[in-house]
Design a protein around this motif. Sequence first.
Motif, mmCIF file in Angstrom:
data_model
loop_
_atom_site.group_PDB
_atom_site.id
_atom_site.type_symbol
_atom_site.label_atom_id
_atom_site.label_comp_id
_atom_site.label_asym_id
_atom_site.label_seq_id
_atom_site.Cartn_x
_atom_site.Cartn_y
_atom_site.Cartn_z
ATOM 1 N N LEU A 193 0.834 -1.203 0.000
ATOM 2 C CA LEU A 193 0.000 0.000 0.000
ATOM 3 C C LEU A 193 0.870 1.256 0.000
ATOM 4 O O LEU A 193 0.525 2.263 -0.630
ATOM 5 C CB LEU A 193 -0.932 -0.013 1.216
ATOM 6 N N GLN A 194 1.999 1.210 0.717
ATOM 7 C CA GLN A 194 2.910 2.357 0.724
ATOM 8 C C GLN A 194 3.434 2.644 -0.674
ATOM 9 O O GLN A 194 3.527 3.803 -1.094
ATOM 10 C CB GLN A 194 4.083 2.090 1.670
ATOM 11 N N GLN A 195 3.770 1.577 -1.405
ATOM 12 C CA GLN A 195 4.265 1.766 -2.761
ATOM 13 C C GLN A 195 3.175 2.315 -3.681
ATOM 14 O O GLN A 195 3.441 3.173 -4.526
ATOM 15 C CB GLN A 195 4.781 0.427 -3.323
ATOM 16 N N LEU A 196 1.943 1.818 -3.499
ATOM 17 C CA LEU A 196 0.829 2.292 -4.318
ATOM 18 C C LEU A 196 0.636 3.794 -4.142
ATOM 19 O O LEU A 196 0.416 4.525 -5.126
ATOM 20 C CB LEU A 196 -0.449 1.539 -3.930
ATOM 21 N N LEU A 197 0.739 4.279 -2.918
ATOM 22 C CA LEU A 197 0.483 5.694 -2.648
ATOM 23 C C LEU A 197 1.626 6.599 -3.095
ATOM 24 O O LEU A 197 1.502 7.821 -3.018
ATOM 25 C CB LEU A 197 0.216 5.890 -1.155
#
Length: 553
Positions: free
Chosen positions: A167-171
């Motif tokens: 999720l961190q990478q997605l954001l």
Amino acid sequence: MYKAFYGLNDNPFSIAPNPHYMFLSDRHREALAHLTYGLGETGGFVLLTGEVGTGKTTVSRCLLQQIPENTDTAFILNPSLTELELLATLCDELEIKYGENPTLKQLTDLISMYLLNNHKNGRNTVLIIDEAQHLRSEVLEQLRLLTNLETNTKKLLQVILIGQPELQQLLKRQDLRQLAQRITARYHLLPLDKEELALYVQHRLQVAGRHDPLFTRKAIAALHKHSGGIPRLTNLLCERALMAGYGQVKVPIDHKMVNQAAIEVLGDIDVSNDKRWPFVAAAALVLAFGLSFYWFNHTADESNNQTAAVLPQATASVPSATMKDAQPTNVADSVVQQPVQASPAANAEQQILRQAMLQSSSIDNAFAGLFGLWNKQPIIGLSACQAAQQQQLACYQQQGNWHSIMRLNYPAVVYLQDSQANVFYGVIVERQAEQILLQLGEQQFWVNKDWFDRHFSGTFEILWQPDSVLPREIGQTSSLSQVQWLENSLALVNQRPARLLTQFDSELEQQLIAFQRQHGLKPDGIAGNQTLVQLNLYLSQQGPRLSTAEVSR
């Protein structure tokens, strides 16, 4: 079937989320404090990430119990939805009625009307999305648009995103940068350490009716080794070990039973005695780089021999602090300030840097470089933080900028992005004034602050070696020795004389709050786990530093 044998009233290690067995470690409490703080501010988005099984759902359930009664809550467990499906699910959760085959606009209008009425009636609205790493970018953008409804002081919809590290990478995607800027609090939940794991196991046994220890100290160590401190895996291993003990009519549970349980549950094998594989992997990387380097030089124009003389050289070992002897390329000026007619040497250097960026998409390779600076090495089958714990080190992840990293003065794995928002990872090895030595794979480059600021995504991770066991927290009711230690530590960090204290006074509280604000911590005037870790990062004398000439405080 073994409950009576062990004197238990219930199955203590079921993986079902039974609230009676809820265990909040210091990490979980810290995560809960961050989320509560984020919701208590002006609203917007709150982010909680962690590996599978670390207890994110546990934290979210605790948060739900602490939400005030004047709050309407919507909980979405399956986020693999379209924009229309997400809004329809949100309406269902909030009991907003809508007709058949509604349009996106109709649902948006109904939700907006609901939020305005709630605000008018003094009620808050919170949306919690679990497994949020599965959200599509267009759905996240729709969520951002919903949060546009606001007053002068707060957002009318607060959103909590819970998900795995992806999720961190997605954001970090360029098209989601507006949403990322609205995150008011974020926390990455790490696994339990060995002491916390022992407390976790004993807590579940006590809730199930057994107050005497059931696992030996070696068994707890084996549990931590095989589970990596992840509660869900710990439950599976404990369950299987209890069955083994029951079958052998044996109490207590020892490490041999736990090791056998790991083989049955995880297919786990002991790789700690095989030290060859890290070196084999390193040799393979060096060989591959050497062939590429030879091909590049062989096909290059011979008139550019001077350019080739300054290219970074591969080494024949795991990356370590001695790699700076390989004459790293200085690309700071050639990359950031290109002349109108770039020289062949500058073009070659830029091409080498771009190629290194493309080949640095593995965070594991970056951590291998960081381990090398500590004269340690990764361990096959374990995550970077698990491997660090096995070697008496600790991981620390933080959001920040250039100054945050330079202030800590530790080598760091940094999360970077190129101009197309592709993620790559590097290691900051050394600092000289406004330049840093950045390691990408097996190569090192001198880059300046401007280049770094344009590529840094805001997340970095360091390794450090705790000098001592930290207390859980230091506050008004702590012992005088702990209060004085806190005063001495803050004085060292701020380079001022320490005062002799007789109590936790208001001046110490203000000094602590200032320190917390400076480092993006909750400014509550209580030295909790994150604050104490941050202090010890400054005070520790162990391990490599970016600059030995000056220590930033």
